[in-house]
Write a protein that holds these residues in place. Structure first.
Motif, PDB file in Angstrom:
ATOM      1  N   SER A  25       0.826  -1.206   0.000  1.00  0.00           N
ATOM      2  CA  SER A  25       0.000   0.000   0.000  1.00  0.00           C
ATOM      3  C   SER A  25       0.866   1.264   0.000  1.00  0.00           C
ATOM      4  CB  SER A  25      -0.911  -0.014   1.232  1.00  0.00           C
ATOM      5  OG  SER A  25      -1.573   1.207   1.375  1.00  0.00           O
ATOM      6  N   LYS A  26       1.893   1.260   0.873  1.00  0.00           N
ATOM      7  CA  LYS A  26       2.788   2.433   0.938  1.00  0.00           C
ATOM      8  C   LYS A  26       3.424   2.682  -0.424  1.00  0.00           C
ATOM      9  CE  LYS A  26       4.443   2.507   5.718  1.00  0.00           C
ATOM     10  NZ  LYS A  26       5.508   2.059   6.599  1.00  0.00           N
ATOM     11  N   ARG A  27       3.888   1.620  -1.032  1.00  0.00           N
ATOM     12  CA  ARG A  27       4.593   1.761  -2.317  1.00  0.00           C
ATOM     13  C   ARG A  27       3.645   2.284  -3.400  1.00  0.00           C
ATOM     14  NH1 ARG A  27       8.079   3.945  -3.988  1.00  0.00           N
ATOM     15  NH2 ARG A  27       9.307   3.257  -5.769  1.00  0.00           N
ATOM     16  N   VAL A  28       2.423   1.759  -3.402  1.00  0.00           N
ATOM     17  CA  VAL A  28       1.442   2.195  -4.406  1.00  0.00           C
ATOM     18  C   VAL A  28       1.165   3.686  -4.260  1.00  0.00           C
ATOM     19  CG1 VAL A  28      -1.003   2.029  -5.059  1.00  0.00           C
ATOM     20  CG2 VAL A  28       0.358  -0.052  -4.760  1.00  0.00           C
ATOM     21  N   TYR A  29       0.927   4.127  -3.010  1.00  0.00           N
ATOM     22  CA  TYR A  29       0.572   5.530  -2.805  1.00  0.00           C
ATOM     23  C   TYR A  29       1.774   6.456  -2.989  1.00  0.00           C
ATOM     24  CZ  TYR A  29      -4.173   4.259  -1.793  1.00  0.00           C
ATOM     25  OH  TYR A  29      -5.464   3.794  -1.938  1.00  0.00           O
ATOM     26  N   GLU A  30       2.984   5.966  -2.686  1.00  0.00           N
ATOM     27  CA  GLU A  30       4.190   6.759  -2.990  1.00  0.00           C
ATOM     28  C   GLU A  30       4.291   7.050  -4.483  1.00  0.00           C
ATOM     29  OE1 GLU A  30       7.076   4.987   0.537  1.00  0.00           O
ATOM     30  OE2 GLU A  30       7.448   4.429  -1.536  1.00  0.00           O
ATOM     31  N   GLN A  31       3.799   6.097  -5.244  1.00  0.00           N
ATOM     32  CA  GLN A  31       3.859   6.248  -6.706  1.00  0.00           C
ATOM     33  C   GLN A  31       2.570   6.877  -7.260  1.00  0.00           C
ATOM     34  OE1 GLN A  31       6.994   3.964  -8.621  1.00  0.00           O
ATOM     35  NE2 GLN A  31       5.482   2.335  -8.402  1.00  0.00           N
ATOM     36  N   GLU A  32       1.792   7.496  -6.350  1.00  0.00           N
ATOM     37  CA  GLU A  32       0.559   8.194  -6.710  1.00  0.00           C
ATOM     38  C   GLU A  32      -0.477   7.274  -7.326  1.00  0.00           C
ATOM     39  OE1 GLU A  32       1.302  11.790  -8.850  1.00  0.00           O
ATOM     40  OE2 GLU A  32       2.972  12.350  -7.553  1.00  0.00           O
ATOM     41  N   GLY A  33      -0.406   6.002  -6.949  1.00  0.00           N
ATOM     42  CA  GLY A  33      -1.426   5.058  -7.386  1.00  0.00           C
ATOM     43  C   GLY A  33      -2.518   4.909  -6.347  1.00  0.00           C
ATOM     44  N   GLU A  34      -3.423   3.973  -6.606  1.00  0.00           N
ATOM     45  CA  GLU A  34      -4.496   3.688  -5.655  1.00  0.00           C
ATOM     46  C   GLU A  34      -4.643   2.178  -5.523  1.00  0.00           C
ATOM     47  OE1 GLU A  34      -8.206   5.771  -6.359  1.00  0.00           O
ATOM     48  OE2 GLU A  34      -7.124   7.404  -7.350  1.00  0.00           O
ATOM     49  N   LEU A  35      -5.030   1.754  -4.300  1.00  0.00           N
ATOM     50  CA  LEU A  35      -5.118   0.320  -3.996  1.00  0.00           C
ATOM     51  C   LEU A  35      -6.503  -0.021  -3.445  1.00  0.00           C
ATOM     52  CD1 LEU A  35      -3.728  -2.483  -3.521  1.00  0.00           C
ATOM     53  CD2 LEU A  35      -3.131  -1.643  -1.240  1.00  0.00           C
ATOM     54  N   ARG A  36      -7.041  -1.132  -3.910  1.00  0.00           N
ATOM     55  CA  ARG A  36      -8.295  -1.660  -3.371  1.00  0.00           C
ATOM     56  C   ARG A  36      -8.127  -3.143  -3.080  1.00  0.00           C
ATOM     57  NH1 ARG A  36      -8.635   3.142  -3.772  1.00  0.00           N
ATOM     58  NH2 ARG A  36     -10.169   4.333  -4.983  1.00  0.00           N
ATOM     59  N   LEU A  37      -8.793  -3.635  -2.041  1.00  0.00           N
ATOM     60  CA  LEU A  37      -8.845  -5.068  -1.750  1.00  0.00           C
ATOM     61  C   LEU A  37     -10.282  -5.544  -1.980  1.00  0.00           C
ATOM     62  CD1 LEU A  37      -6.942  -5.226   1.694  1.00  0.00           C
ATOM     63  CD2 LEU A  37      -5.987  -4.927  -0.598  1.00  0.00           C
ATOM     64  N   CYS A  38     -10.435  -6.803  -2.358  1.00  0.00           N
ATOM     65  CA  CYS A  38     -11.808  -7.295  -2.558  1.00  0.00           C
ATOM     66  C   CYS A  38     -11.909  -8.806  -2.365  1.00  0.00           C
ATOM     67  CB  CYS A  38     -12.336  -6.902  -3.935  1.00  0.00           C
ATOM     68  SG  CYS A  38     -11.546  -7.767  -5.282  1.00  0.00           S
ATOM     69  N   ASN A  39     -13.174  -9.277  -2.318  1.00  0.00           N
ATOM     70  CA  ASN A  39     -13.473 -10.716  -2.190  1.00  0.00           C
ATOM     71  C   ASN A  39     -12.812 -11.332  -0.955  1.00  0.00           C
ATOM     72  OD1 ASN A  39     -15.183 -11.233  -4.413  1.00  0.00           O
ATOM     73  ND2 ASN A  39     -13.433 -11.159  -5.797  1.00  0.00           N
ATOM     74  N   ILE A  40     -12.889 -10.626   0.152  1.00  0.00           N
ATOM     75  CA  ILE A  40     -12.231 -11.132   1.365  1.00  0.00           C
ATOM     76  C   ILE A  40     -13.173 -12.065   2.128  1.00  0.00           C
ATOM     77  CG2 ILE A  40     -11.240 -10.458   3.587  1.00  0.00           C
ATOM     78  CD1 ILE A  40     -10.032  -8.066   2.231  1.00  0.00           C
ATOM     79  N   HIS A  41     -12.703 -13.268   2.373  1.00  0.00           N
ATOM     80  CA  HIS A  41     -13.435 -14.292   3.111  1.00  0.00           C
ATOM     81  C   HIS A  41     -13.824 -13.745   4.491  1.00  0.00           C
ATOM     82  CE1 HIS A  41     -13.695 -18.114   5.418  1.00  0.00           C
ATOM     83  NE2 HIS A  41     -14.061 -18.619   4.267  1.00  0.00           N
ATOM     84  N   PRO A  42     -15.049 -14.062   4.990  1.00  0.00           N
ATOM     85  CA  PRO A  42     -15.497 -13.468   6.261  1.00  0.00           C
ATOM     86  C   PRO A  42     -14.521 -13.677   7.425  1.00  0.00           C
ATOM     87  CG  PRO A  42     -17.311 -14.628   5.208  1.00  0.00           C
ATOM     88  CD  PRO A  42     -16.095 -14.895   4.366  1.00  0.00           C
ATOM     89  N   GLY A  43     -13.909 -14.841   7.505  1.00  0.00           N
ATOM     90  CA  GLY A  43     -12.958 -15.100   8.593  1.00  0.00           C
ATOM     91  C   GLY A  43     -11.769 -14.161   8.520  1.00  0.00           C
ATOM     92  N   ILE A  44     -11.311 -13.902   7.320  1.00  0.00           N
ATOM     93  CA  ILE A  44     -10.157 -13.019   7.148  1.00  0.00           C
ATOM     94  C   ILE A  44     -10.574 -11.557   7.345  1.00  0.00           C
ATOM     95  CG2 ILE A  44      -8.447 -12.221   5.469  1.00  0.00           C
ATOM     96  CD1 ILE A  44      -8.376 -15.052   4.396  1.00  0.00           C
ATOM     97  N   TYR A  45     -11.801 -11.237   6.947  1.00  0.00           N
ATOM     98  CA  TYR A  45     -12.281  -9.863   7.178  1.00  0.00           C
ATOM     99  C   TYR A  45     -12.275  -9.562   8.686  1.00  0.00           C
ATOM    100  CZ  TYR A  45     -14.889  -5.561   6.764  1.00  0.00           C
ATOM    101  OH  TYR A  45     -15.262  -4.238   6.832  1.00  0.00           O
TER     102      TYR A  45
END
Lengths: 140, 122
Positions: B73-93
């Motif tokens: 995440s840090k690296r993405v935002y340092e490079q002015e990008g954007e990050l999203r997470l998805c499809n996270i299993h309920p236990g992991i959420y």
């Protein structure tokens, strides 16, 4: 019948899988739910990695001693490393401020969240954890 | 779609780069290191990346993976990008909630909603 075992496991992160399979079989045999098994799996994984990396510092001459009991009501695990120990009270809360972005403390937080009893000995190199079996939700 | 080792699948669309973790369990240091190298090599080559990390296959992960996600995440935002997470299993959420990383990451139900959430490119 309760299952009781004592093991001495080598200080390698990948050694977890071999003994976890034994605990998993015991939990399934005693009718623990998948949620219970997920919780115990996560807590034991985190505790073992802490013992290997921070306790024994990956020294192959040192072992992690594991004693576990699984009965129809609960699972109890004691995990002891050969390190100098630590003070769990001095581990920063990983949920606060800039700690959110640092690697330390999340494993311990997860252990405390998923196990019902978490106790360290005075030296801080031996951890006792207990999780009670979840009760099924009654049908309305 | 390109396969990098057995660890991730990468899909490039007009809107985003979608990386799906293919292992059901991500635990060991070697797994985490392999993932870090694979994902960082993609991020380094794509400033202002719109990156979606798809967890649909993942049923179990350790806190080491959470550290990896923060690093990405840090690296993405340092490079002015954007990050999203998805499809996270309920236990992991639940693990994300306990550690309050739900306050750090933008988490979506599926790839489509994650992709649609990005800011329009200039």
């Amino acid at each position: 019948m309760p299952v009781r075992r004592s093991l001495a496991v080598e200080s390698r992160p990948c050694a977890f899988e071999a003994w976890w399979e034994e605990v998993l079989s015991a939990l399934e045999a005693q009718g623990f739910s998948q949620d219970d098994i997920f919780a115990v799996h996560l807590a034991l994984e985190e505790a073992f990695q802490n013992a290997v990396k921070h306790g024994n510092r990956m020294n192959p001459a040192k072992k992690v001693m594991i004693d576990y009991t699984v009965d129809p009501e609960k699972v109890e695990v004691r995990m002891t490393d050969e390190g100098a120990g630590f003070d769990p009270g001095r581990v920063p809360d990983p949920r606060v401020g800039e700690n959110l972005y640092r690697p330390a403390g999340r494993g311990l937080l997860l252990i405390r969240s998923y196990m019902h009893t978490v106790e360290y000995n005075e030296r801080g190199n031996s951890l006792r954890m207990v999780r009670h079996k979840s009760r099924p939700v009654p049908k309305s | 779609m390109a396969a990098i080792q057995p660890r991730i699948n990468v899909e490039y669309t007009e809107e985003a780069t979608i990386i799906a973790f293919t292992d059901e369990r991500i635990l060991e240091d070697t797994d985490v290191r392999a993932l870090r190298e694979a994902v960082e090599s993609i991020v380094e080559q794509a400033p202002r990346i719109h990156l979606v990390l798809d967890f649909r296959h993942v049923k179990f992960l350790s806190s080491a993976v959470l550290g990896l996600l923060i690093r990405i995440s840090k690296r993405v935002y340092e490079q002015e990008g954007e990050l999203r997470l998805c499809n996270i299993h309920p236990g992991i959420y639940e693990v994300f909630k306990i550690t309050r990383l739900t306050n750090v990451f933008e988490i979506y139900e599926d790839v489509e909603s994650a992709t649609q959430s990005f800011s329009p490119r200039p």
